[in-house]
Design a protein around this motif. Sequence first.
Motif, short mmCIF file in Angstrom:
data_model
loop_
_atom_site.label_atom_id
_atom_site.label_comp_id
_atom_site.label_asym_id
_atom_site.label_seq_id
_atom_site.Cartn_x
_atom_site.Cartn_y
_atom_site.Cartn_z
N MET A 103 0.83 -1.21 0.00
CA MET A 103 0.00 0.00 0.00
C MET A 103 0.86 1.25 0.00
O MET A 103 1.81 1.38 0.78
N VAL A 104 0.54 2.20 -0.88
CA VAL A 104 1.19 3.51 -0.91
C VAL A 104 0.43 4.43 0.03
O VAL A 104 -0.74 4.74 -0.19
N LEU A 105 1.10 4.87 1.11
CA LEU A 105 0.43 5.68 2.14
C LEU A 105 0.63 7.17 1.93
O LEU A 105 -0.23 7.97 2.26
N MET A 106 1.80 7.56 1.42
CA MET A 106 2.10 8.98 1.22
C MET A 106 2.79 9.16 -0.13
O MET A 106 3.48 8.26 -0.62
N LYS A 107 2.59 10.35 -0.69
CA LYS A 107 3.29 10.73 -1.91
C LYS A 107 3.85 12.14 -1.74
O LYS A 107 3.20 13.00 -1.14
N GLY A 108 5.05 12.36 -2.25
CA GLY A 108 5.65 13.68 -2.22
C GLY A 108 6.17 14.05 -3.60
O GLY A 108 6.67 13.19 -4.33
N LYS A 109 6.05 15.33 -3.98
CA LYS A 109 6.50 15.79 -5.28
C LYS A 109 7.69 16.72 -5.10
O LYS A 109 7.67 17.62 -4.26
N LEU A 110 8.74 16.48 -5.90
CA LEU A 110 9.98 17.25 -5.77
C LEU A 110 9.78 18.69 -6.24
O LEU A 110 9.27 18.94 -7.34
N HIS A 111 10.17 19.62 -5.38
CA HIS A 111 10.07 21.05 -5.71
C HIS A 111 11.14 21.80 -4.92
O HIS A 111 11.18 21.73 -3.69
N SER A 112 12.04 22.49 -5.62
CA SER A 112 13.11 23.27 -4.99
C SER A 112 13.94 22.41 -4.04
O SER A 112 14.19 22.78 -2.89
N LYS A 113 14.34 21.21 -4.54
CA LYS A 113 15.22 20.30 -3.80
C LYS A 113 14.56 19.65 -2.58
O LYS A 113 15.23 18.98 -1.80
N LEU A 114 13.26 19.85 -2.38
CA LEU A 114 12.55 19.22 -1.28
C LEU A 114 11.31 18.49 -1.82
O LEU A 114 10.70 18.93 -2.80
N TYR A 115 10.95 17.37 -1.19
CA TYR A 115 9.73 16.66 -1.55
C TYR A 115 8.57 17.23 -0.73
O TYR A 115 8.59 17.19 0.49
N HIS A 116 7.58 17.77 -1.43
CA HIS A 116 6.41 18.36 -0.78
C HIS A 116 5.31 17.31 -0.71
O HIS A 116 4.91 16.74 -1.73
#
Length: 217
Positions: free
Chosen positions: A72-85
């Motif tokens: 199960m995928v619980l969280m997703k983060g998208k890369l923006h300005s060297k950080l995953y949001h």
Amino acid sequence: MSGAVYMGDDNPLPVEGVGNIKLRMFDGIIRNIECWHVPRVKRNLISLSTLDDQGYKFHSENGILKVCKGSMVLMKGKLHSKLYHLQASIVEGEIVVASGKSDLNQSQLWNLRLGHMSDNELSLLSKQNLLNGYKNQALNFCEHCVFGKQTRIKFIKKAEHKTRDKLDYIHSDLWGPNRVPSKSGVRYSMTLIDDYSRMVWVYFLKTKDEAFSTVVK
């Protein structure tokens, strides 16, 4: 609570409280996340090392970070300005003892996990001891379940042609432009089909304007 969080320059920042925050994740499920209150930290950060210690797995690809537990995928983060949001929105936050419980009852949770399965099918799986923690609670209204059970109207077996004579109705199709024109400068091809007689005309044209004038004629 007493403690400190060490930043990249080994500067300790004091922890002034602990509690939980409710986040609505990318899939619509609300989860409780235990957090520390560190006033001098200007960003809300999630520690991947802490998630690793708790048995979570994570990997990133094409600028997307996924945090998983099992399949199960619980969280997703998208890369923006060297950080995953984190792709989530805050529902509410309060300084209380972290409980780790979800607002969803077990029926709703399994309904989402199993592709909006019905009450009867969930009960059947529960009798076979296949749903850990299922308590057979009533499902709230779910519009996705309603839309998913909609049926498409059947197509007519026999086509009905309403045209009564030639050239009453014509189907046209224009292809082009071809990147490489022919020796005569042709870059488009157009077909015209008479709905009544099913007769086909094919034209080879240099410009779109010629196609328009051909249809008008």
